[in-house]
Design a protein around this motif. Structure first.
Motif, PDB file in Angstrom:
ATOM      1  N   ALA A   6       0.844  -1.197   0.000  1.00  0.00           N
ATOM      2  CA  ALA A   6       0.000   0.000   0.000  1.00  0.00           C
ATOM      3  C   ALA A   6       0.877   1.243   0.000  1.00  0.00           C
ATOM      4  N   PRO A   7       1.286   1.732  -1.194  1.00  0.00           N
ATOM      5  CA  PRO A   7       2.208   2.842  -1.244  1.00  0.00           C
ATOM      6  C   PRO A   7       1.666   4.126  -0.637  1.00  0.00           C
ATOM      7  N   ARG A  12      -5.278   3.090  -1.060  1.00  0.00           N
ATOM      8  CA  ARG A  12      -4.782   4.148  -1.926  1.00  0.00           C
ATOM      9  C   ARG A  12      -3.718   3.587  -2.849  1.00  0.00           C
ATOM     10  N   GLY A  13      -4.127   2.928  -3.889  1.00  0.00           N
ATOM     11  CA  GLY A  13      -3.172   2.396  -4.834  1.00  0.00           C
ATOM     12  C   GLY A  13      -2.561   1.083  -4.394  1.00  0.00           C
ATOM     13  N   ASP A  72       4.434   8.017   1.714  1.00  0.00           N
ATOM     14  CA  ASP A  72       4.141   9.177   0.864  1.00  0.00           C
ATOM     15  C   ASP A  72       4.098   8.879  -0.628  1.00  0.00           C
ATOM     16  N   ALA A  73       4.413   7.650  -1.049  1.00  0.00           N
ATOM     17  CA  ALA A  73       4.568   7.362  -2.473  1.00  0.00           C
ATOM     18  C   ALA A  73       3.334   7.701  -3.299  1.00  0.00           C
ATOM     19  N   TYR A  74       2.175   7.270  -2.872  1.00  0.00           N
ATOM     20  CA  TYR A  74       0.976   7.506  -3.685  1.00  0.00           C
ATOM     21  C   TYR A  74       0.622   8.987  -3.753  1.00  0.00           C
ATOM     22  N   SER A  77       3.039  10.625  -6.030  1.00  0.00           N
ATOM     23  CA  SER A  77       2.804  10.330  -7.455  1.00  0.00           C
ATOM     24  C   SER A  77       1.634  11.136  -8.007  1.00  0.00           C
ATOM     25  N   GLU A  78       0.667  11.451  -7.158  1.00  0.00           N
ATOM     26  CA  GLU A  78      -0.472  12.265  -7.603  1.00  0.00           C
ATOM     27  C   GLU A  78      -0.028  13.665  -8.007  1.00  0.00           C
ATOM     28  N   ARG A  79       1.084  14.122  -7.451  1.00  0.00           N
ATOM     29  CA  ARG A  79       1.577  15.464  -7.757  1.00  0.00           C
ATOM     30  C   ARG A  79       2.248  15.551  -9.117  1.00  0.00           C
ATOM     31  N   PHE A  80       2.817  14.434  -9.608  1.00  0.00           N
ATOM     32  CA  PHE A  80       3.545  14.516 -10.882  1.00  0.00           C
ATOM     33  C   PHE A  80       2.956  13.679 -12.009  1.00  0.00           C
ATOM     34  N   ARG A  81       1.986  12.833 -11.714  1.00  0.00           N
ATOM     35  CA  ARG A  81       1.473  11.993 -12.796  1.00  0.00           C
ATOM     36  C   ARG A  81       0.812  12.878 -13.862  1.00  0.00           C
ATOM     37  N   PRO A  82       0.947  12.468 -15.117  1.00  0.00           N
ATOM     38  CA  PRO A  82       0.372  13.270 -16.199  1.00  0.00           C
ATOM     39  C   PRO A  82      -1.150  13.359 -16.089  1.00  0.00           C
ATOM     40  N   ASP A  83      -1.677  14.490 -16.499  1.00  0.00           N
ATOM     41  CA  ASP A  83      -3.131  14.649 -16.560  1.00  0.00           C
ATOM     42  C   ASP A  83      -3.681  13.784 -17.681  1.00  0.00           C
TER      43      ASP A  83
END
Length: 110
Positions: A6-7, A12-13, A72-74, A77-83
């Motif tokens: 669970a990252p 949550r992912g 904090d991984a998930y 990742s929400e901060r940089f994943r492409p739209d």
């Protein structure tokens, strides 16, 4: 033995995983996913950019302790994943991955 990685915390992912002789492996159904198939997929999707993406991700991962990264991984990742473009659904939609943003996040985390 199957368990959840669970990252970002439970729900949550979560990634179904197993621990075998080669280490922790994500699973599909009840079978470990072959790391070579993941490498081929990433190479196909990222091509010439794979080396730069891997380097940026490794710097970001090393900016935290393993326990902080696990927590904090998930959200990170929400901060940089492409739209995802409007009208496109699911995984595999093409977008722009901002390596500069990933580098700035690594500096913030350290």
């Amino acid at each position: 033995m199957l368990f959840e990685v669970a990252p970002g915390g439970p729900g949550r992912g979560d990634v179904p995983a197993t621990n075998n002789d080669d280490g922790i492996r994500a699973v599909r159904g009840s079978k470990p996913i072959d790391p070579d198939s993941v490498r081929r997929y990433l190479d196909d999707k990222l091509g010439e950019d794979l080396k730069a993406v891997r380097s940026a991700m490794q710097k970001l991962a090393k900016a935290d302790t393993p326990s902080e990264l696990a927590h904090d991984a998930y959200p990170l990742s929400e901060r940089f994943r492409p739209d995802i473009p409007a009208g496109v659904k699911g995984w595999g939609a093409k977008g722009d991955l901002d390596l500069g943003l990933i580098g700035r996040l690594a500096k913030e985390q350290s």
